[in-house]
Design a protein around this motif. Structure first.
Motif, PDB file in Angstrom:
ATOM      1  N   GLN A 177       0.803  -1.386   0.155  1.00 39.38           N
ATOM      2  CA  GLN A 177       0.065   0.093  -0.095  1.00 39.38           C
ATOM      3  C   GLN A 177       1.024   1.193  -0.133  1.00 39.38           C
ATOM      4  O   GLN A 177       1.779   1.341   0.788  1.00 39.38           O
ATOM      5  CB  GLN A 177      -0.825  -0.437   0.965  1.00 39.38           C
ATOM      6  CG  GLN A 177      -1.493   1.516   1.156  1.00 39.38           C
ATOM      7  CD  GLN A 177      -1.545   1.944   2.576  1.00 39.38           C
ATOM      8  OE1 GLN A 177      -1.238   1.157   3.753  1.00 39.38           O
ATOM      9  NE2 GLN A 177      -2.047   3.178   3.095  1.00 39.38           N
TER      10      GLN A 177
ATOM     11  N   SER B 216      -9.209   6.101  10.337  1.00 38.53           N
ATOM     12  CA  SER B 216      -9.769   5.616   8.886  1.00 38.53           C
ATOM     13  C   SER B 216      -9.999   4.723   8.693  1.00 38.53           C
ATOM     14  O   SER B 216     -11.153   3.783   9.772  1.00 38.53           O
ATOM     15  CB  SER B 216      -8.525   5.572   7.810  1.00 38.53           C
ATOM     16  OG  SER B 216      -7.614   6.418   8.066  1.00 38.53           O
TER      17      SER B 216
ATOM     18  N   VAL C  84     -11.327   1.397   5.887  1.00 39.84           N
ATOM     19  CA  VAL C  84     -11.033   0.492   4.931  1.00 39.84           C
ATOM     20  C   VAL C  84     -11.631  -0.237   5.175  1.00 39.84           C
ATOM     21  O   VAL C  84     -12.253  -1.113   5.540  1.00 39.84           O
ATOM     22  CB  VAL C  84      -9.577  -0.093   4.904  1.00 39.84           C
ATOM     23  CG1 VAL C  84      -9.323  -0.887   3.916  1.00 39.84           C
ATOM     24  CG2 VAL C  84      -8.719   1.729   5.690  1.00 39.84           C
TER      25      VAL C  84
ATOM     26  N   GLN D 287     -12.805  -4.174   2.083  1.00 39.52           N
ATOM     27  CA  GLN D 287     -12.958  -5.236   1.176  1.00 39.52           C
ATOM     28  C   GLN D 287     -13.957  -5.937   0.529  1.00 39.52           C
ATOM     29  O   GLN D 287     -14.978  -6.475   1.216  1.00 39.52           O
ATOM     30  CB  GLN D 287     -11.911  -6.200   2.232  1.00 39.52           C
ATOM     31  CG  GLN D 287     -10.915  -7.289   2.121  1.00 39.52           C
ATOM     32  CD  GLN D 287      -9.910  -7.488   2.542  1.00 39.52           C
ATOM     33  OE1 GLN D 287     -10.375  -7.857   3.708  1.00 39.52           O
ATOM     34  NE2 GLN D 287      -8.267  -8.517   2.170  1.00 39.52           N
TER      35      GLN D 287
ATOM     36  N   LEU E 137      -9.147  -5.003  -1.328  1.00 39.57           N
ATOM     37  CA  LEU E 137      -8.139  -3.436  -0.528  1.00 39.57           C
ATOM     38  C   LEU E 137      -8.689  -2.080  -1.094  1.00 39.57           C
ATOM     39  O   LEU E 137      -7.737  -1.931  -1.950  1.00 39.57           O
ATOM     40  CB  LEU E 137      -7.900  -3.425   0.875  1.00 39.57           C
ATOM     41  CG  LEU E 137      -7.204  -4.743   1.750  1.00 39.57           C
ATOM     42  CD1 LEU E 137      -6.145  -5.322   2.427  1.00 39.57           C
ATOM     43  CD2 LEU E 137      -8.303  -4.238   3.223  1.00 39.57           C
ATOM     44  N   GLU E 138      -9.779  -1.653  -0.409  1.00 36.09           N
ATOM     45  CA  GLU E 138     -10.310   0.383  -0.824  1.00 36.09           C
ATOM     46  C   GLU E 138     -10.299   0.938   0.220  1.00 36.09           C
ATOM     47  O   GLU E 138     -11.069   0.718   1.429  1.00 36.09           O
ATOM     48  CB  GLU E 138     -11.370   0.330  -1.896  1.00 36.09           C
ATOM     49  CG  GLU E 138     -11.919   1.638  -2.341  1.00 36.09           C
ATOM     50  CD  GLU E 138     -13.068   1.411  -2.651  1.00 36.09           C
ATOM     51  OE1 GLU E 138     -14.184   0.568  -2.905  1.00 36.09           O
ATOM     52  OE2 GLU E 138     -13.010   2.023  -3.576  1.00 36.09           O
ATOM     53  N   TRP E 139      -9.209   1.902   0.576  1.00 32.50           N
ATOM     54  CA  TRP E 139      -8.977   3.190   1.655  1.00 32.50           C
ATOM     55  C   TRP E 139     -10.788   4.241   1.392  1.00 32.50           C
ATOM     56  O   TRP E 139     -11.007   4.645   0.074  1.00 32.50           O
ATOM     57  CB  TRP E 139      -7.764   4.019   1.128  1.00 32.50           C
ATOM     58  CG  TRP E 139      -8.510   5.455   2.442  1.00 32.50           C
ATOM     59  CD1 TRP E 139      -8.327   5.271   3.122  1.00 32.50           C
ATOM     60  CD2 TRP E 139      -8.257   6.433   1.648  1.00 32.50           C
ATOM     61  NE1 TRP E 139      -8.273   6.830   4.166  1.00 32.50           N
ATOM     62  CE2 TRP E 139      -8.050   7.388   2.705  1.00 32.50           C
ATOM     63  CE3 TRP E 139      -8.393   7.345   0.147  1.00 32.50           C
ATOM     64  CZ2 TRP E 139      -8.716   8.977   2.558  1.00 32.50           C
ATOM     65  CZ3 TRP E 139      -9.588   8.547  -0.014  1.00 32.50           C
ATOM     66  CH2 TRP E 139      -8.848   8.815   1.539  1.00 32.50           C
TER      67      TRP E 139
ATOM     68  N   THR F 111     -10.700   8.844   5.521  1.00 32.29           N
ATOM     69  CA  THR F 111      -9.802   9.359   6.966  1.00 32.29           C
ATOM     70  C   THR F 111     -10.351  10.269   7.879  1.00 32.29           C
ATOM     71  O   THR F 111     -10.652  11.670   7.133  1.00 32.29           O
ATOM     72  CB  THR F 111      -8.313   9.191   7.015  1.00 32.29           C
ATOM     73  OG1 THR F 111      -7.656   8.211   5.788  1.00 32.29           O
ATOM     74  CG2 THR F 111      -7.544  10.408   7.509  1.00 32.29           C
TER      75      THR F 111
ATOM     76  N   TYR G 114     -16.499  -3.893   6.694  1.00 34.02           N
ATOM     77  CA  TYR G 114     -15.367  -2.124   6.203  1.00 34.02           C
ATOM     78  C   TYR G 114     -14.571  -2.138   7.560  1.00 34.02           C
ATOM     79  O   TYR G 114     -15.410  -2.735   8.750  1.00 34.02           O
ATOM     80  CB  TYR G 114     -16.786  -1.512   6.844  1.00 34.02           C
ATOM     81  CG  TYR G 114     -17.305  -0.686   5.134  1.00 34.02           C
ATOM     82  CD1 TYR G 114     -17.931  -1.937   4.717  1.00 34.02           C
ATOM     83  CD2 TYR G 114     -17.111   0.215   5.247  1.00 34.02           C
ATOM     84  CE1 TYR G 114     -18.331  -1.434   3.733  1.00 34.02           C
ATOM     85  CE2 TYR G 114     -17.630   0.690   3.274  1.00 34.02           C
ATOM     86  CZ  TYR G 114     -18.512   0.005   2.840  1.00 34.02           C
ATOM     87  OH  TYR G 114     -18.988   0.170   1.752  1.00 34.02           O
TER      88      TYR G 114
ATOM     89  N   TRP H 282      -6.191  -2.591  13.251  1.00 34.12           N
ATOM     90  CA  TRP H 282      -7.220  -2.376  12.387  1.00 34.12           C
ATOM     91  C   TRP H 282      -8.708  -3.315  13.502  1.00 34.12           C
ATOM     92  O   TRP H 282      -8.290  -3.838  14.519  1.00 34.12           O
ATOM     93  CB  TRP H 282      -7.002  -3.594  10.708  1.00 34.12           C
ATOM     94  CG  TRP H 282      -7.127  -2.958  10.466  1.00 34.12           C
ATOM     95  CD1 TRP H 282      -4.698  -2.769  10.501  1.00 34.12           C
ATOM     96  CD2 TRP H 282      -6.698  -3.231   9.134  1.00 34.12           C
ATOM     97  NE1 TRP H 282      -4.479  -2.528   8.848  1.00 34.12           N
ATOM     98  CE2 TRP H 282      -4.579  -2.436   8.507  1.00 34.12           C
ATOM     99  CE3 TRP H 282      -7.853  -3.051   8.494  1.00 34.12           C
ATOM    100  CZ2 TRP H 282      -4.980  -1.711   6.689  1.00 34.12           C
ATOM    101  CZ3 TRP H 282      -7.196  -2.589   6.765  1.00 34.12           C
ATOM    102  CH2 TRP H 282      -6.064  -2.357   6.113  1.00 34.12           C
TER     103      TRP H 282
END
Lengths: 107, 120
Positions: A89, B35, B37, B39, B45-47, B50, B93, B110
């Motif tokens: 990332q 944040s 993130v 999936q 995985l996608e941000w 934030t 999420y 996380w």
């Protein structure tokens, strides 16, 4: 947006093997690169940041290198608990993007 | 020990709304950026969003204008208000703690994840 491309997408290896996973950024990101490990049904875990700095508590068999657009994650001697999916990332600026993942399984 | 516990996920119809919460403990919540993130099996995985320690917010293009991240430092809780939900928002999420108070985009802890399913 910066695209992150990992290779290979999957990899089979044995306990004790040395393995290397690559990650390429679509544009230069200096050393703003992190690696995560994810096991099935679990959240990702930060392994390495700033391309080569080991997160606290992570075994020293994990190492990272690279800068600019090309990076690698190396596991020097695979242990049974290392079989998982690995993601790179970038964190140079939002939007932060991840690679598609490399699944490491037992040969 | 750092703990992040998400809640609020579930099944919602397209066009509907949902609010996720993330209860944090084990660190000085107000001092760190937080944040979300997500999936999915197909997109990885996608941000998503934030919020800095100073409450500046940032959202990904795919959710901009529909999702809002916020925080309540008195409750050590992070939120994600999701409106106008689409099928492509279906994902797990994760709430994630940034390593710093600023916008570093580096996620050192996380939560366990909360499943959001958008379907009729």
């Amino acid at each position: 947006d910066i695209q992150m491309t990992q290779s290979p997408s999957s990899l089979s290896a044995s306990v004790g093997d040395r393995v290397t996973i690559s990650c390429r950024a679509s544009q230069g990101i200096s050393s703003y690169l992190a690696w995560y490990q994810q096991k099935p049904g679990k959240a990702p875990k930060l392994l390495i940041y700033a391309a080569s700095t080991l997160q606290s508590g992570v075994p020293s068999r994990f190492s990272g290198s690279g800068s600019g657009t090309y990076f690698t994650l190396t596991i020097s001697s695979l242990q049974p608990e290392d079989f998982a999916t690995y993601y790179c990332q970038h964190c140079i600026s939002a939007p932060y993007t991840f690679g598609q993942g490399t699944k490491l399984d037992i040969k | 020990e750092v703990h992040l516990l998400e809640s609020g996920g579930g099944l919602v119809q397209p066009g509907g709304s949902l609010r996720l919460s993330c209860a944090a403990s084990g660190f000085t919540f107000r001092s760190f950026a937080m944040s979300w993130v997500r999936q999915t099996p197909g997109k990885g995985l996608e941000w998503v969003s934030t919020i800095s320690s100073g409450a500046s917010t940032y959202h990904g293009d795919s959710v901009k204008g529909r999702f809002t991240i916020s925080r309540d430092n008195s409750k050590s809780t992070l939120y994600l208000q999701m409106n106008s939900l689409r099928a492509e928002d279906t994902a797990v999420y994760y709430c994630a703690k940034d390593k710093s108070g600023g916008l570093e985009g580096l996620f050192d802890y996380w939560g366990q994840g909360s499943l959001v399913t958008v379907s009729s």
